[in-house]
Design a protein around this motif. Structure first.
Motif, PDB file in Angstrom:
ATOM      1  N   LEU A 192       0.829  -1.204   0.000  1.00 18.11           N
ATOM      2  CA  LEU A 192       0.000   0.000   0.000  1.00 18.11           C
ATOM      3  C   LEU A 192       0.866   1.257   0.000  1.00 18.11           C
ATOM      4  CD1 LEU A 192      -2.711   1.456   0.236  1.00 18.11           C
ATOM      5  CD2 LEU A 192      -2.574   1.158   2.710  1.00 18.11           C
ATOM      6  N   ILE A 193       1.874   1.286   0.851  1.00 19.64           N
ATOM      7  CA  ILE A 193       2.761   2.452   0.899  1.00 19.64           C
ATOM      8  C   ILE A 193       3.448   2.663  -0.444  1.00 19.64           C
ATOM      9  CG2 ILE A 193       4.841   3.392   1.991  1.00 19.64           C
ATOM     10  CD1 ILE A 193       3.953   1.814   4.552  1.00 19.64           C
ATOM     11  N   GLY A 194       3.745   1.550  -1.131  1.00 21.06           N
ATOM     12  CA  GLY A 194       4.381   1.644  -2.442  1.00 21.06           C
ATOM     13  C   GLY A 194       3.540   2.389  -3.466  1.00 21.06           C
ATOM     14  N   LYS A 195       2.234   2.471  -3.262  1.00 24.17           N
ATOM     15  CA  LYS A 195       1.347   3.168  -4.197  1.00 24.17           C
ATOM     16  C   LYS A 195       1.382   4.680  -4.036  1.00 24.17           C
ATOM     17  CE  LYS A 195      -1.988  -0.669  -4.344  1.00 24.17           C
ATOM     18  NZ  LYS A 195      -3.405  -1.060  -4.059  1.00 24.17           N
ATOM     19  N   VAL A 196       1.983   5.165  -2.952  1.00 21.31           N
ATOM     20  CA  VAL A 196       1.998   6.600  -2.679  1.00 21.31           C
ATOM     21  C   VAL A 196       3.055   7.269  -3.547  1.00 21.31           C
ATOM     22  CG1 VAL A 196       2.331   8.361  -0.902  1.00 21.31           C
ATOM     23  CG2 VAL A 196       1.241   6.182  -0.305  1.00 21.31           C
ATOM     24  N   SER A 197       2.682   8.329  -4.230  1.00 23.11           N
ATOM     25  CA  SER A 197       3.633   9.062  -5.062  1.00 23.11           C
ATOM     26  C   SER A 197       4.436  10.040  -4.207  1.00 23.11           C
ATOM     27  CB  SER A 197       2.903   9.815  -6.177  1.00 23.11           C
ATOM     28  OG  SER A 197       1.992  10.762  -5.628  1.00 23.11           O
ATOM     29  N   THR A 198       5.517  10.547  -4.769  1.00 18.20           N
ATOM     30  CA  THR A 198       6.387  11.459  -4.028  1.00 18.20           C
ATOM     31  C   THR A 198       6.635  12.738  -4.829  1.00 18.20           C
ATOM     32  OG1 THR A 198       8.432  10.495  -4.909  1.00 18.20           O
ATOM     33  CG2 THR A 198       7.564   9.566  -2.857  1.00 18.20           C
ATOM     34  N   LYS A 199       6.922  13.804  -4.084  1.00 18.18           N
ATOM     35  CA  LYS A 199       7.342  15.071  -4.678  1.00 18.18           C
ATOM     36  C   LYS A 199       7.955  15.906  -3.565  1.00 18.18           C
ATOM     37  CE  LYS A 199       4.566  18.585  -4.964  1.00 18.18           C
ATOM     38  NZ  LYS A 199       3.547  19.571  -5.398  1.00 18.18           N
ATOM     39  N   GLY A 200       8.596  16.988  -3.937  1.00 19.98           N
ATOM     40  CA  GLY A 200       9.149  17.895  -2.949  1.00 19.98           C
ATOM     41  C   GLY A 200       8.054  18.682  -2.250  1.00 19.98           C
ATOM     42  N   ARG A 201       8.328  19.078  -1.021  1.00 18.84           N
ATOM     43  CA  ARG A 201       7.353  19.836  -0.242  1.00 18.84           C
ATOM     44  C   ARG A 201       7.359  21.288  -0.699  1.00 18.84           C
ATOM     45  NH1 ARG A 201       6.534  18.696   6.195  1.00 18.84           N
ATOM     46  NH2 ARG A 201       4.906  20.226   6.634  1.00 18.84           N
ATOM     47  N   GLY A 202       6.204  21.783  -1.075  1.00 18.36           N
ATOM     48  CA  GLY A 202       6.099  23.135  -1.590  1.00 18.36           C
ATOM     49  C   GLY A 202       6.048  24.175  -0.489  1.00 18.36           C
ATOM     50  N   PRO A 203       5.899  25.442  -0.857  1.00 18.92           N
ATOM     51  CA  PRO A 203       5.847  26.511   0.142  1.00 18.92           C
ATOM     52  C   PRO A 203       4.527  26.504   0.903  1.00 18.92           C
ATOM     53  CG  PRO A 203       5.454  27.401  -2.040  1.00 18.92           C
ATOM     54  CD  PRO A 203       5.835  25.957  -2.238  1.00 18.92           C
ATOM     55  N   LYS A 204       4.543  27.102   2.075  1.00 15.73           N
ATOM     56  CA  LYS A 204       3.342  27.199   2.902  1.00 15.73           C
ATOM     57  C   LYS A 204       2.551  28.470   2.599  1.00 15.73           C
ATOM     58  CE  LYS A 204       2.094  26.325   7.745  1.00 15.73           C
ATOM     59  NZ  LYS A 204       2.621  26.125   9.113  1.00 15.73           N
ATOM     60  N   THR A 205       2.996  29.221   1.628  1.00 19.13           N
ATOM     61  CA  THR A 205       2.381  30.494   1.278  1.00 19.13           C
ATOM     62  C   THR A 205       0.882  30.344   1.056  1.00 19.13           C
ATOM     63  OG1 THR A 205       4.434  31.090   0.157  1.00 19.13           O
ATOM     64  CG2 THR A 205       2.485  32.439  -0.324  1.00 19.13           C
ATOM     65  N   GLY A 206       0.112  31.182   1.731  1.00 23.03           N
ATOM     66  CA  GLY A 206      -1.333  31.186   1.563  1.00 23.03           C
ATOM     67  C   GLY A 206      -2.087  30.233   2.465  1.00 23.03           C
ATOM     68  N   TYR A 207      -1.371  29.391   3.212  1.00 20.18           N
ATOM     69  CA  TYR A 207      -2.065  28.435   4.077  1.00 20.18           C
ATOM     70  C   TYR A 207      -2.751  29.139   5.241  1.00 20.18           C
ATOM     71  CZ  TYR A 207      -3.016  25.111   7.744  1.00 20.18           C
ATOM     72  OH  TYR A 207      -3.644  24.389   8.728  1.00 20.18           O
ATOM     73  N   ALA A 208      -3.959  28.722   5.532  1.00 17.29           N
ATOM     74  CA  ALA A 208      -4.686  29.121   6.740  1.00 17.29           C
ATOM     75  C   ALA A 208      -5.661  28.005   7.060  1.00 17.29           C
ATOM     76  CB  ALA A 208      -5.430  30.439   6.539  1.00 17.29           C
ATOM     77  N   ARG A 209      -5.900  27.765   8.341  1.00 19.17           N
ATOM     78  CA  ARG A 209      -6.789  26.665   8.744  1.00 19.17           C
ATOM     79  C   ARG A 209      -8.160  26.804   8.103  1.00 19.17           C
ATOM     80  NH1 ARG A 209     -10.035  23.437   9.283  1.00 19.17           N
ATOM     81  NH2 ARG A 209     -10.415  21.935  10.977  1.00 19.17           N
ATOM     82  N   ASP A 210      -8.657  28.029   7.965  1.00 12.52           N
ATOM     83  CA  ASP A 210     -10.007  28.182   7.428  1.00 12.52           C
ATOM     84  C   ASP A 210     -10.092  27.899   5.930  1.00 12.52           C
ATOM     85  OD1 ASP A 210      -8.888  30.474   6.346  1.00 12.52           O
ATOM     86  OD2 ASP A 210     -10.128  31.874   7.506  1.00 12.52           O
ATOM     87  N   ARG A 211      -8.952  27.694   5.270  1.00 13.88           N
ATOM     88  CA  ARG A 211      -8.994  27.244   3.874  1.00 13.88           C
ATOM     89  C   ARG A 211      -9.563  25.829   3.773  1.00 13.88           C
ATOM     90  NH1 ARG A 211      -5.995  30.187   0.049  1.00 13.88           N
ATOM     91  NH2 ARG A 211      -5.792  32.325   0.809  1.00 13.88           N
ATOM     92  N   PHE A 212      -9.608  25.131   4.912  1.00 10.31           N
ATOM     93  CA  PHE A 212     -10.156  23.777   4.979  1.00 10.31           C
ATOM     94  C   PHE A 212     -11.513  23.763   5.683  1.00 10.31           C
ATOM     95  CE2 PHE A 212      -5.698  23.351   4.241  1.00 10.31           C
ATOM     96  CZ  PHE A 212      -5.531  22.183   3.519  1.00 10.31           C
ATOM     97  N   GLY A 213     -12.159  24.920   5.769  1.00 12.19           N
ATOM     98  CA  GLY A 213     -13.432  25.035   6.464  1.00 12.19           C
ATOM     99  C   GLY A 213     -13.226  25.294   7.936  1.00 12.19           C
ATOM    100  N   TYR A 214     -14.286  25.708   8.614  1.00 16.39           N
ATOM    101  CA  TYR A 214     -14.170  25.944  10.045  1.00 16.39           C
ATOM    102  C   TYR A 214     -14.003  24.618  10.774  1.00 16.39           C
ATOM    103  CZ  TYR A 214     -19.177  24.768  10.306  1.00 16.39           C
ATOM    104  OH  TYR A 214     -20.396  24.129  10.217  1.00 16.39           O
ATOM    105  N   ALA A 215     -13.406  24.678  11.940  1.00 14.88           N
ATOM    106  CA  ALA A 215     -13.012  23.456  12.649  1.00 14.88           C
ATOM    107  C   ALA A 215     -14.215  22.592  13.007  1.00 14.88           C
ATOM    108  CB  ALA A 215     -12.220  23.816  13.903  1.00 14.88           C
ATOM    109  N   TRP A 216     -14.126  21.322  12.639  1.00 16.10           N
ATOM    110  CA  TRP A 216     -15.041  20.258  13.037  1.00 16.10           C
ATOM    111  C   TRP A 216     -16.464  20.474  12.523  1.00 16.10           C
ATOM    112  CZ3 TRP A 216     -11.114  17.763  13.412  1.00 16.10           C
ATOM    113  CH2 TRP A 216     -10.059  18.066  14.263  1.00 16.10           C
TER     114      TRP A 216
END
Length: 252
Positions: free
Chosen positions: A73-97
């Motif tokens: 299963l882990i073998g199916k996971v693709s890889t890439k470099g970690r991008g920048p955190k620019t623009g991240y905010a918790r509310d971009r994923f909706g309000y908590a819970w």
């Protein structure tokens, strides 16, 4: 056991709804029958037998057959470099819970995601008076530390809900380009959520498996599997270092 428990909890919440706020009134203990049906077993479930995340906890993967399945299963996971955190905010994923993230188990059942997860994984549940949703006390077998926690809502942070793939990690690995509905699913999907000891969750922060693993070594392979399950479901890559660490935990 859990499927019946969730049915019982959901049925009650559809009638009573989910009450917010702190502890008021007298606590309503579950009687012995409802405590058995409404909470998880406390032992934990193999992630290989829990692809939707609706069963409680994480059980160790000890057989070579299971660990080989984990590596596949882990073998199916693709890889890439970690991008920048620019623009991240918790509310971009909706309000908590939020209870309205369509497309994931337990959505729109009248109870917020946090209380759904406490009910899924906790034992000896006690609910706020007049509510079949708000958990105010429980016993939790914490998979991350291997300890038993007697939790009360007055010290809420003693148990925190961990995003197995942290939201900021997801943002850096591609979720920044998703629509908001998909980000809301990642934030509220039971597959990506575990109630755990608070300080362990805090120490993890937004780390991937190469820089943080659960202190309880017995469940590290199971943890790697859960990361892989979420990554495959949401087509999220992980870093090459994280994938290597995941395989290592399962004997790869």
């Amino acid at each position: 056991m859990l499927a019946g428990g969730l049915t019982a909890v959901v049925a009650g919440t559809l009638l009573a709804g989910c009450e917010g706020g702190g502890l008021t009134g007298d606590a309503k203990p579950s009687d012995s029958a409802s405590a058995s049906s409404a909470g998880g077993s406390g032992v934990g479930t193999s992630p290989l037998a829990n692809p939707e995340g609706t069963k409680p906890g994480l059980a160790p993967l000890t057989s070579e057959q299971d660990r080989a399945a984990a590596r596949r299963l882990i073998g199916k996971v693709s890889t890439k470099g970690r991008g920048p955190k620019t623009g991240y905010a918790r509310d971009r994923f909706g309000y908590a819970w939020m209870d309205s993230a369509d497309g994931v188990p337990l959505a729109r059942n009248g109870c917020d995601t946090r209380n759904d997860l406490l009910a899924r994984d906790g034992r000896e549940l006690r609910y706020r008076s007049g509510s079949d949703c708000v958990v105010i006390a429980m016993t939790l077998n914490d998979p991350y530390t291997g300890t038993v926690i007697d939790w009360k809502k007055q010290k809420a942070s003693a148990v925190q809900i961990d995003h197995v793939i942290p939201l900021s990690y997801g943002w850096q690995m591609g979720a920044a380009r998703w629509d908001k509905a998909k980000r809301q699913r990642l934030a509220n999907d039971p597959l990506n959520l575990l109630p755990v000891e608070g300080s362990a969750n805090s120490s993890k922060s937004d780390s991937g498996p190469a820089s943080w693993l659960p202190p309880n070594k017995r469940i590290r392979c199971s943890y790697a599997v859960r990361v892989a399950q979420v990554a495959v479901k949401y087509e999220l890559p992980v870093t090459a270092a994280d994938k290597k660490a995941m395989l290592t935990q399962c004997g790869g």
